[in-house]
Write an enzyme that holds these catalytic residues in place. Structure first.
Site, PDB file in Angstrom:
ATOM      1  N   ARG A 117      52.232   7.049  73.255  1.00 12.83           N
ATOM      2  CA  ARG A 117      51.151   6.084  73.018  1.00 12.83           C
ATOM      3  C   ARG A 117      50.902   5.905  71.524  1.00 12.83           C
ATOM      4  O   ARG A 117      50.714   4.786  71.033  1.00 12.83           O
ATOM      5  CB  ARG A 117      49.873   6.546  73.732  1.00 12.83           C
ATOM      6  N   ARG A 161      51.514  -4.185  52.626  1.00 15.80           N
ATOM      7  CA  ARG A 161      52.744  -4.071  51.803  1.00 15.80           C
ATOM      8  C   ARG A 161      52.491  -3.320  50.508  1.00 15.80           C
ATOM      9  O   ARG A 161      53.411  -2.828  49.872  1.00 15.80           O
ATOM     10  CB  ARG A 161      53.322  -5.467  51.502  1.00 15.80           C
ATOM     11  N   LYS A 201      45.201   2.599  69.873  1.00 16.48           N
ATOM     12  CA  LYS A 201      44.286   3.679  69.508  1.00 16.48           C
ATOM     13  C   LYS A 201      44.302   3.753  67.980  1.00 16.48           C
ATOM     14  O   LYS A 201      44.894   4.642  67.380  1.00 16.48           O
ATOM     15  CB  LYS A 201      44.722   4.986  70.175  1.00 16.48           C
ATOM     16  N   GLU A 230      35.452  -0.314  80.045  1.00 14.68           N
ATOM     17  CA  GLU A 230      35.531   1.153  79.927  1.00 14.68           C
ATOM     18  C   GLU A 230      34.282   1.625  79.197  1.00 14.68           C
ATOM     19  O   GLU A 230      33.389   0.836  78.903  1.00 14.68           O
ATOM     20  CB  GLU A 230      36.801   1.564  79.174  1.00 14.68           C
TER      21      GLU A 230
END
Ligand code: PXG
Length: 289
Positions: free
Chosen positions: A50, A103, A150, A183
């Protein structure tokens, strides 16, 4: 306490990054919260997968192979003599300038691994269940910051957590932009009704505890498990509601927005799943001691 920082184990006081780190300046980075149980890092490969998926989308080149990252997590636990604990793995974009352009971060990302004891919800919350509320802050739109990422940018969840704090409750339900249940701020949500276990299809992180609990509900308990759209009305009228997450494991919810859930006590499916979950945490992962 020893911290893993860019390939070295250093004392906590020496574990420092630059004020030009884009993780600090912009929340430009990724993280995982992982647990070890009795010398097994639960679902470590899944956490690393993940993490690397988040970094891939964010175009951060981690610079370590996945098996090297797994070895680094184990090394950090061993260096701190921990067989049980909580691991925080953080990858930042690295040092840049004051502009947001990634960058400008020409060096390597910073890789940080912290292993510590876990802080949990108080025991009586597992026995009696949580009272929670729905909050006004909606979960990020998937085409803005996908909840699957995440990332170190957790302001969406923090704003919701502040609303939970203001309401005097330990967690908050967040809806997605269409008004469906997504959630909680750091946990996934489940409901049980008529032998069916449901959890939101969209707008949420695909939690690793969530996946493990879905497998137990559909496997050992032989229940119908559905990822689907869920409204607040359905939650209010569920027989059982519970939350899942690495820190909380499974925690019952007995009141939402003033509505009592089921008979107001942790339900049988929740308690059975919690028992089964405790069994798999010591088996299903990377064994290190
Ligand atoms: N949803 C969100 C938004 C999360 O951040 C979960 C669900 C549960 O996923 P896992 O894979 O752990 O089952 C998380 C993870 C905290 C805290 O302090 C919580 C998480 C991460 C970091 C801190 O509550 N939760």
């Amino acid at each position: 306490m020893k911290i893993y920082l860019n390939g070295k184990m250093v004392e906590k006081e020496q574990a420092r990054v630059s004020v030009f780190d884009h993780g600090l300046l912009y929340g430009d980075g990724a993280f995982e919260g992982i647990r070890a149980y009795g010398g097994v890092v639960f679902k470590l490969k899944e956490h690393i997968d993940r993490l690397y998926e988040t970094c891939h989308t964010m175009m951060i080149n981690v610079g370590l192979a996945k098996d090297e990252m797994i070895a680094a997590v184990v090394e950090t636990l061993k260096a701190n003599d921990l067989r049980d604990g909580y691991i925080r793995l953080v990858i930042t974009r690295g040092d840049g300038d004051l502009g947001l352009d990634p960058r400008k971060c020409k060096g390597s990302p910073n890789i940080i691994i912290i292993a510590d004891k876990i802080t949990l919800y108080p025991e009586e919350m597992y026995r009696n269940g949580l009272t929670i509320v729905t909050v006004p802050t909606v979960r990020n739109h998937p085409e803005a910051i996908n909840p699957q990422l995440k990332s170190l940018n957790y302001l969406n969840n923090i704003l919701a957590k502040i609303e939970a704090n203001n309401a005097g409750v330990p967690e908050a339900i967040m809806l997605d932009g269409s008004g469906y249940v997504a959630e909680c701020t750091g946990d996934n949500i489940f409901m049980v009704k008529d032998g069916v276990v449901k959890t939101p299809l969209q707008g949420r992180l695909r939690g690793i505890t969530r996946d493990a609990v879905m497998a137990l509900a559909g496997g050992e308990l032989d229940l119908d498990v559905q990822e689907t759209l869920i409204t607040r009305h359905e939650l209010y009228n569920a027989e059982e509601v519970f939350l899942t997450g690495t820190a909380a494991e499974l925690i019952p919810v007995v009141k939402i927005d003033g509505r009592v859930i089921g008979d107001g006590k942790p339900g049988p499916v929740t308690l059975e799943l919690l028992k089964l979950f405790h069994e798999v945490t010591r088996k299903d992962g990377v064994k290190f001691s």
